[in-house]
Design a protein around this motif. Structure first.
Motif, PDB file in Angstrom:
ATOM      1  N   GLN A  73      45.128  54.881 -26.522  1.00  0.00           N
ATOM      2  CA  GLN A  73      45.056  54.322 -27.873  1.00  0.00           C
ATOM      3  C   GLN A  73      44.430  55.312 -28.849  1.00  0.00           C
ATOM      4  O   GLN A  73      44.849  55.392 -30.008  1.00  0.00           O
ATOM      5  N   MET A  85      46.316  56.548 -32.339  1.00  0.00           N
ATOM      6  CA  MET A  85      45.759  56.428 -33.684  1.00  0.00           C
ATOM      7  C   MET A  85      45.531  57.793 -34.315  1.00  0.00           C
ATOM      8  O   MET A  85      45.705  57.964 -35.529  1.00  0.00           O
ATOM      9  N   CYS A 122      42.966  50.859 -33.196  1.00  0.00           N
ATOM     10  CA  CYS A 122      44.248  51.556 -33.079  1.00  0.00           C
ATOM     11  C   CYS A 122      45.339  50.805 -33.820  1.00  0.00           C
ATOM     12  O   CYS A 122      46.122  51.398 -34.573  1.00  0.00           O
TER      13      CYS A 122
END
Length: 351
Positions: A221, A225, A299
């Protein structure tokens, strides 16, 4: 506590990033799982064997190194069973309690060697099935990469307790049905086992596995992001609206700053959780719960705002923004929604 990557970890990150840029650029994610890329990923870099002990052909590295690799595969939205195989490797290499310790079986060794060499793509499901002496039976509603993996690792209840079992997904007694999922880059499948032949492995560790899975997912994650934020920052520097770059508008700058703040916090949380998994097991339960309670939601929020800041083009099928959005949402609930992890963190902190 160690929140900064070592020189070796930085070199690993650069090697994985360069490999994925060359072999699996973002547009390729739409094409789905490519076994040739997966074979090269393991043959040239040995990523699937990072945490497998050296005696079974792996690198014997820790979760911190695996987290570095998962961050890069997440940033590339790598399709296929790499995360699922990492989950299986975590379950196989997490030691069981001393009271339940048994010698490593031939089946364990064969499976870990196959994973380390890249010959076996595995997946893990923690739904308990039943072993009646001839095979395993049960229904697994959502198996990550269930159509792409070769072997399913699953807890099986036997007369002596619960042990891990390895099931060949192409073998008899196994029915796989591909599911329609939100994430276009990584599928899931319903798997029904009807007295399917299985190799019994070691006992399932009741502690440590779930926490390590949380850390591994948080690492992916973090990569998702980071890539989403990098993309929208680059776009804000070249997109002109009303005679100005959109990055010069206060509303856009503030939103990007908020996204960057979430990324910085997420990175610290992931680095701490990975360090705890390797060096301080007593701190791991809280660190892992925090990782999924915060990073999963952060995220998704970063990927959501990344899509919105593109404006109308971000909503088109041809643009990549929706791929990040969908991976972020699928990952957010993969190990349970954030509220479950927040509740577990509260219990651990006696709040």
């Amino acid at each position: 506590m160690k929140l900064v990557l070592s020189q070796e970890q930085r070199e690993l990150r650069e090697a994985v990033r360069a490999f994925l840029n060359a072999t699996s650029p973002l547009p390729k994610a739409r094409e789905g799982y490519d076994p040739q890329v997966y074979a090269r990923l393991n043959g040239e870099l040995g990523l699937s064997g990072l945490i497998v002990p050296e005696e079974y052909g792996g690198a014997g590295a820790g979760l911190s190194e695996l987290a570095v690799a998962l961050e890069e595969t997440g940033a590339a939205l790598l399709p296929g069973p790499f995360l699922a195989t990492a989950f299986a490797a975590i379950a196989l290499t997490t030691p069981a309690p001393v009271s339940a310790a048994v010698p490593v079986s031939v089946s364990d060794k064969e499976l870990m060697t196959g994973i380390a060499e890249g010959r076996v793509a595995a997946t893990l499901d923690r739904t308990e099935v039943t072993h009646d002496g001839t095979g395993v039976s049960g229904r697994l509603a959502q198996v990550l990469s269930g159509m792409d993996a070769d072997v399913l690792v699953v807890p099986a209840r036997t007369g002596d307790g619960v042990r891990l079992a390895a099931v060949e997904l192409s073998g008899p007694g196994v029915t796989r049905t591909a599911l329609e999922t939100l994430d276009l880059t990584r599928g899931q499948a319903e798997v029904v086992l009807d007295h399917a032949p299985a190799r019994l492995l070691g006992p399932l560790s009741e502690t440590g596995v779930g926490e390590r899975l949380c850390v591994a997912l948080a690492a992916e994650q973090l990569g998702v992001m980071r890539a989403a934020l990098d993309a929208i920052v680059a776009y804000a520097k070249i997109r002109v609206a009303f005679g100005r770059y959109i990055g010069s508008y206060q509303g856009v700058k503030h939103k990007l700053a908020d996204m960057h703040g979430k990324l910085e916090q997420a990175e610290s949380i992931v680095r701490y959780a990975a360090w705890a998994a390797d060096e301080s097991p007593a701190e791991l339960p809280e660190a892992a719960a925090l990782a999924q309670a915060y990073v999963g939601r952060a995220c998704f929020e970063v990927c959501r705002d990344h899509l919105l800041l593109y404006g109308g083009i971000g909503y088109t099928w041809e643009h990549d923004a929706h791929l990040f959005y969908k991976r972020a949402k699928a990952d957010e609930v993969l190990l349970g929604p954030p509220r479950i992890h927040r509740a577990r963190l509260a219990r651990l902190l006696e709040l």
